[in-house]
Design a protein around this motif. Structure first.
Motif, PDB file in Angstrom:
ATOM      1  N   HIS A   1       3.900 -39.242   4.545  1.00 15.95           N
ATOM      2  CA  HIS A   1       5.137 -39.257   3.774  1.00 15.95           C
ATOM      3  C   HIS A   1       6.379 -39.017   4.627  1.00 15.95           C
ATOM      4  O   HIS A   1       7.497 -39.179   4.158  1.00 15.95           O
ATOM      5  N   LEU A   2       6.183 -38.606   5.896  1.00 14.62           N
ATOM      6  CA  LEU A   2       7.343 -38.341   6.764  1.00 14.62           C
ATOM      7  C   LEU A   2       7.958 -39.667   7.220  1.00 14.62           C
ATOM      8  O   LEU A   2       7.290 -40.697   7.224  1.00 14.62           O
ATOM      9  N   ARG A   3       9.230 -39.609   7.620  1.00 19.96           N
ATOM     10  CA  ARG A   3       9.837 -40.814   8.190  1.00 19.96           C
ATOM     11  C   ARG A   3       9.099 -41.141   9.495  1.00 19.96           C
ATOM     12  O   ARG A   3       8.858 -40.246  10.301  1.00 19.96           O
ATOM     13  N   GLY A   4       8.735 -42.409   9.674  1.00 18.17           N
ATOM     14  CA  GLY A   4       7.885 -42.763  10.815  1.00 18.17           C
ATOM     15  C   GLY A   4       6.447 -42.358  10.533  1.00 18.17           C
ATOM     16  O   GLY A   4       5.690 -42.028  11.451  1.00 18.17           O
ATOM     17  N   GLY A   5       6.094 -42.402   9.232  1.00 18.26           N
ATOM     18  CA  GLY A   5       4.803 -41.882   8.766  1.00 18.26           C
ATOM     19  C   GLY A   5       3.595 -42.370   9.558  1.00 18.26           C
ATOM     20  O   GLY A   5       2.822 -41.556  10.077  1.00 18.26           O
ATOM     21  N   LEU A   6       3.438 -43.679   9.683  1.00 21.98           N
ATOM     22  CA  LEU A   6       2.211 -44.172  10.323  1.00 21.98           C
ATOM     23  C   LEU A   6       2.156 -43.856  11.815  1.00 21.98           C
ATOM     24  O   LEU A   6       1.074 -43.730  12.385  1.00 21.98           O
ATOM     25  N   ALA A   7       3.322 -43.724  12.433  1.00 23.35           N
ATOM     26  CA  ALA A   7       3.329 -43.333  13.846  1.00 23.35           C
ATOM     27  C   ALA A   7       2.818 -41.890  13.969  1.00 23.35           C
ATOM     28  O   ALA A   7       2.032 -41.567  14.866  1.00 23.35           O
ATOM     29  N   HIS A   8       3.263 -41.034  13.033  1.00 23.50           N
ATOM     30  CA  HIS A   8       2.750 -39.658  13.007  1.00 23.50           C
ATOM     31  C   HIS A   8       1.248 -39.663  12.759  1.00 23.50           C
ATOM     32  O   HIS A   8       0.495 -38.920  13.385  1.00 23.50           O
TER      33      HIS A   8
ATOM     34  N   ARG B   1       4.821 -53.858  19.694  1.00 21.60           N
ATOM     35  CA  ARG B   1       4.815 -53.135  20.975  1.00 21.60           C
ATOM     36  C   ARG B   1       4.934 -51.622  20.753  1.00 21.60           C
ATOM     37  O   ARG B   1       4.310 -50.829  21.447  1.00 21.60           O
ATOM     38  N   PHE B   2       5.723 -51.234  19.726  1.00 22.96           N
ATOM     39  CA  PHE B   2       5.874 -49.805  19.435  1.00 22.96           C
ATOM     40  C   PHE B   2       4.539 -49.236  18.938  1.00 22.96           C
ATOM     41  O   PHE B   2       4.092 -48.171  19.376  1.00 22.96           O
ATOM     42  N   ALA B   3       3.910 -49.995  18.025  1.00 20.87           N
ATOM     43  CA  ALA B   3       2.620 -49.544  17.473  1.00 20.87           C
ATOM     44  C   ALA B   3       1.592 -49.379  18.592  1.00 20.87           C
ATOM     45  O   ALA B   3       0.862 -48.376  18.651  1.00 20.87           O
ATOM     46  N   ALA B   4       1.556 -50.368  19.503  1.00 23.24           N
ATOM     47  CA  ALA B   4       0.593 -50.310  20.604  1.00 23.24           C
ATOM     48  C   ALA B   4       0.929 -49.149  21.543  1.00 23.24           C
ATOM     49  O   ALA B   4       0.029 -48.465  22.049  1.00 23.24           O
ATOM     50  N   ALA B   5       2.229 -48.929  21.759  1.00 27.11           N
ATOM     51  CA  ALA B   5       2.643 -47.856  22.664  1.00 27.11           C
ATOM     52  C   ALA B   5       2.271 -46.478  22.100  1.00 27.11           C
ATOM     53  O   ALA B   5       1.759 -45.624  22.831  1.00 27.11           O
ATOM     54  N   VAL B   6       2.493 -46.284  20.798  1.00 29.62           N
ATOM     55  CA  VAL B   6       2.123 -44.992  20.179  1.00 29.62           C
ATOM     56  C   VAL B   6       0.607 -44.785  20.298  1.00 29.62           C
ATOM     57  O   VAL B   6       0.136 -43.686  20.639  1.00 29.62           O
TER      58      VAL B   6
ATOM     59  N   VAL C   1       8.784 -36.771  19.509  1.00 27.79           N
ATOM     60  CA  VAL C   1       9.453 -38.019  19.941  1.00 27.79           C
ATOM     61  C   VAL C   1       9.558 -38.976  18.760  1.00 27.79           C
ATOM     62  O   VAL C   1      10.616 -39.576  18.501  1.00 27.79           O
ATOM     63  N   VAL C   2       8.443 -39.122  18.030  1.00 28.85           N
ATOM     64  CA  VAL C   2       8.457 -40.024  16.870  1.00 28.85           C
ATOM     65  C   VAL C   2       9.493 -39.544  15.850  1.00 28.85           C
ATOM     66  O   VAL C   2      10.221 -40.351  15.259  1.00 28.85           O
ATOM     67  N   ARG C   3       9.555 -38.229  15.682  1.00 29.87           N
ATOM     68  CA  ARG C   3      10.510 -37.659  14.719  1.00 29.87           C
ATOM     69  C   ARG C   3      11.950 -38.067  15.085  1.00 29.87           C
ATOM     70  O   ARG C   3      12.731 -38.492  14.244  1.00 29.87           O
ATOM     71  N   LEU C   4      12.261 -37.933  16.392  1.00 30.41           N
ATOM     72  CA  LEU C   4      13.609 -38.300  16.860  1.00 30.41           C
ATOM     73  C   LEU C   4      13.855 -39.800  16.697  1.00 30.41           C
ATOM     74  O   LEU C   4      14.920 -40.224  16.249  1.00 30.41           O
ATOM     75  N   MET C   5      12.847 -40.591  17.055  1.00 31.14           N
ATOM     76  CA  MET C   5      13.002 -42.052  16.960  1.00 31.14           C
ATOM     77  C   MET C   5      13.089 -42.483  15.503  1.00 31.14           C
ATOM     78  O   MET C   5      13.774 -43.448  15.170  1.00 31.14           O
ATOM     79  N   ALA C   6      12.385 -41.758  14.634  1.00 29.23           N
ATOM     80  CA  ALA C   6      12.357 -42.118  13.214  1.00 29.23           C
ATOM     81  C   ALA C   6      13.762 -42.072  12.626  1.00 29.23           C
ATOM     82  O   ALA C   6      14.163 -42.950  11.853  1.00 29.23           O
TER      83      ALA C   6
ATOM     84  N   ILE D   1       6.353 -47.623  25.942  1.00 32.84           N
ATOM     85  CA  ILE D   1       5.653 -46.331  26.041  1.00 32.84           C
ATOM     86  C   ILE D   1       6.471 -45.288  26.826  1.00 32.84           C
ATOM     87  O   ILE D   1       6.158 -44.088  26.781  1.00 32.84           O
ATOM     88  N   LEU D   2       7.538 -45.732  27.489  1.00 28.28           N
ATOM     89  CA  LEU D   2       8.283 -44.824  28.383  1.00 28.28           C
ATOM     90  C   LEU D   2       8.746 -43.506  27.736  1.00 28.28           C
ATOM     91  O   LEU D   2       8.559 -42.434  28.326  1.00 28.28           O
ATOM     92  N   PRO D   3       9.353 -43.523  26.521  1.00 28.52           N
ATOM     93  CA  PRO D   3       9.769 -42.233  25.940  1.00 28.52           C
ATOM     94  C   PRO D   3       8.595 -41.282  25.737  1.00 28.52           C
ATOM     95  O   PRO D   3       8.723 -40.065  25.932  1.00 28.52           O
TER      96      PRO D   3
END
Lengths: 496, 196
Positions: free
Chosen positions: A88-95, A134-139, A188-193, A464-466
């Motif tokens: 439920h968080l912003r950027g949920g699936l990345a979390h 690319r973001f999904a693969a990087a996470v 990092v995901v939180r900040l990017m979200a 993936i750099l960040p």
């Protein structure tokens, strides 16, 4: 003369000779050239003796347990559970991706298995929600490196064996660093979200899922027994009642009270959460029992790590065949074959490393290198900084296992001599080189993520750099704050 | 080219036929390893009477598993190597370099075969294992203490099989270098190696 085996070995490695052959060819040639042909026989003997080891058996067992769990369908359960917690968080699936990797790490000791299993499920799902591929693969790639840091860990078993350390101590030392990497990635995901307005996800994907009666009762019992044990341990620690010097009945009764308390607590919580959340959590109990079984067994002194690994295999078989019923006998040969194949490569590599290690000692390489390193600086803090950079560069080109095998016997003694605790140094090396699995140009998990996501390695490497920046930060934290890795092994008495 | 294909045929056939047998033995070995250790866990912790043989039996099987599976991994390209330089070079030079590397590995393996044989048949192989016995009669009235050479043979057999795979790879490499790589049967990996 013999010291030249190191540059020769490096040349072999760079031109592409498989590490196993390089580990044997370089010292072999130098021994032959210096008229020590008889010692070549010693190399062969050390390969054999290096593989003939009881602690090493944990490698095939943990691989097999991981394969069984994965084939048995636990990945879906872990992802659904992570989603129920963080979706439920912003950027949920990345979390969810990161949390699933952390949970998966407790079952498997392989970053590649993690990328492959979670990536094939989460990368398409993330793409469907509007994330770039690319973001999904990087996470996925960045979080997969947690796999060999949180126990069980193939890399740590190898390090412990080659360097004569305790597997249990390394396992325990890896817990907090692994969690720290996960938390760092989540931040990092939180900040990017916020910055890129990443989407939220549904907490429950499949509503109204059934749980079989058998799984229901197994989860029911496991949850209460584990929680009850936790209460019992806290109570015993605080009051001393129930220790082994008292009558056998007292611990039993205290544990019984603990289980009862757990039951009352869980029944109280029952109506406070949504039934679907309860179902998803219930479905995660059986897989998540594996790390409890492994670590619990080792911590309580019930099993050696090898025995714990065999018990984990038995548990995985029971789960896959009898509780979840997700595997049949016809699936078994393929799973056994995959575990045997991977193990054979690792075991032969470890054998070759043990032979290599003999020549390392014969050549006085650590002493010569120590002199060189100490000529750069005598301050351990500066040297640890430099060594981290060296390890990171090596990790960019070489996989973690072979890098540990090659560099452990050379660098380990130097830093231990300087006062760095062997377990602390083991964790610095393991975490640094494991992060190297996700660094270009030669990052194994990058390649796997690329093949799973059907995205170019270069593109994922940029995205993936960040995440890598945070992982590097964690490496330095672990390096300069030994308490991060050493507290749990010290508290549990595995390290003095 | 016909000569090269003729030379390749027996090695390819051998590897196609023998390596799968090794795979099945390894499948049984890894399952039995788990079983042996679980038996030991049961006897040690439940019955409080550790058995002498499970640890050694499991190591015996692990060594054979390694010897029989490693050639399969090698054939499928599962041995870790940095192949950046080979890939960065022009095709022909890269192929020549790969061939050179295969000759180095063949040298290592041929030496290992020679030493391996003298080890298995030598002094160390004459001793017996500490706790392993096999029955010689159906009614279990006669037992043979397993010689250590049976255990040591695992690495010897492994390097022999690896050398045969290596020769096949050399011949394939020469055929590719001569521009006939398209005629070769692909060595598709059946399993991925996921060590890290």
């Amino acid at each position: 003369m013999l010291i030249w085996f190191l540059p020769v070995f490096l040349i072999f490695l760079i031109i592409g000779l498989p590490v196993i052959f390089g580990l044997l060819a370089a010292p072999g040639i130098l021994l032959w050239m210096s008229g020590q042909e008889k010692d070549i026989t010693l190399l062969y003997r050390n390969v054999y003796n290096g593989m003939d080891s009881f602690p090493l058996m944990a490698i095939p067992f943990f691989m097999l347990a991981g394969e069984l769990m994965n084939k048995g369908g636990i990945t879906t359960r872990l992802v659904e559970f992570s989603q129920a917690l963080m979706g439920h968080l912003r950027g949920g699936l990345a979390h969810v991706n990161i949390l699933s990797s952390m949970l998966f790490a407790g079952l498997s000791g392989s970053a590649v298995a993690d990328t492959s299993a979670l990536g094939s499920m989460l990368i398409p799902a993330m793409e469907k929600q509007g994330y770039t591929r690319r973001f999904a693969a990087a996470v996925t790639a960045a979080s997969s490196v947690i796999g060999p840091i949180i126990p069980p860990s193939g890399i740590m078993i190898i390090y412990a064996y080659v360097m004569g350390e305790s597997v249990a101590a390394l396992f325990l030392a890896g817990i907090v660093p692994g969690i720290l990497v996960g938390v760092g990635l989540i931040l990092v995901v939180r900040l990017m979200a916020d910055r890129y307005d990443l989407p939220k996800a549904e907490r429950i994907v499949r509503k109204g899922q059934p749980v079989s009666t058998r799984e229901y009762w197994v989860s029911f019992a496991l949850l209460r027994l584990n929680l009850g044990w936790l209460f019992f341990a806290i109570f015993r620690g605080a009051t001393g009642i129930g220790n082994s010097d008292t009558s056998a009945l007292i611990p039993l009764v205290t544990y019984g009270v603990g289980v009862l308390t757990a039951h009352v607590l869980l029944m109280g919580l029952r109506n406070k959460v949504h039934p679907d959340f309860r179902t998803v959590s219930k479905r995660a109990v059986v897989p998540l029992q594996t790390p409890i079984l492994i670590l619990g067994g080792i911590l309580l002194g019930v099993f050696t790590p090898t025995e714990a690994a065999a018990v984990a295999v038995l548990y995985a078989v029971i789960v896959a065949f009898f509780v979840l019923k997700t595997m049949t006998l016809s699936d078994l040969p393929k799973v056994l074959s995959r575990a045997a194949l991977t193990s054979s490569v690792v075991l032969l590599l470890v054998g070759a490393a043990m032979a290599f290690k003999t020549v390392v000692s014969l050549s006085y390489a650590p002493q010569i290198l120590a002199e060189f390193i100490l000529s750069l600086s005598e301050n351990p803090l500066i040297l640890l900084f430099l060594i981290n950079i060296l390890l990171f560069v090596v990790g960019m080109f070489l996989d973690a296992g072979p890098a540990i095998i090659i560099l452990g016997p050379i660098l380990g003694p130097i830093f231990v001599e300087m006062g760095v605790h062997p377990v602390h140094f083991a964790i610095i090396m393991s975490v640094n080189l494991t992060v190297g699995l996700a660094t270009p140009p030669m990052g194994l998990v990058l390649f796997v993520a690329s093949s799973v996501a059907q995205e170019k390695v270069e593109t994922i490497a940029k995205a993936i750099l960040p995440f890598l920046a945070v992982e590097i930060l964690v490496i330095f934290l672990i390096t300069y704050v030994p308490a991060i890795s050493m507290t749990i092994p010290r508290l549990t008495g595995f390290v003095n | 080219m016909g000569v090269l294909h003729g030379l390749l045929w027996p090695f390819q056939k051998w590897n196609d036929l023998v390596l799968p047998v090794g795979r099945w033995i390894s499948i049984a070995a890894i399952a039995l390893m788990v079983l042996a250790i679980l038996v030991q866990v049961f006897f040690r912790y439940v019955l409080n009477a550790a058995l002498p043989w499970p640890d050694e039996a499991a190591r015996f099987m692990m060594l054979w598993l390694t010897g029989l599976m490693a050639p399969i991994a090698f054939r499928q390209g599962g041995f870790v190597a940095i192949d950046m330089v080979v890939q960065a070079l022009p095709l022909k030079i890269g192929q020549i370099m790969s061939l050179g590397l295969l000759f180095i590995s063949a040298g290592v393996l041929a030496t290992a075969v020679e030493i391996g044989w003298s080890e298995v048949t030598g002094f160390g192989g004459r001793f017996n294992t500490a706790s392993l016995y096999v029955p010689l009669a159906i009614d279990f009235s006669e037992w043979l203490r397993v010689p250590r050479s049976w255990m040591m043979a695992s690495l010897f057999v492994g390097v022999v099989l690896l050398l045969i795979v290596n020769i096949e790879l050399i011949l394939r490499s020469i055929i590719s270098l001569l521009g006939h790589g398209g005629d070769l049967k692909p060595l598709t990996p059946e399993d991925e190696v996921m060590a890290e």
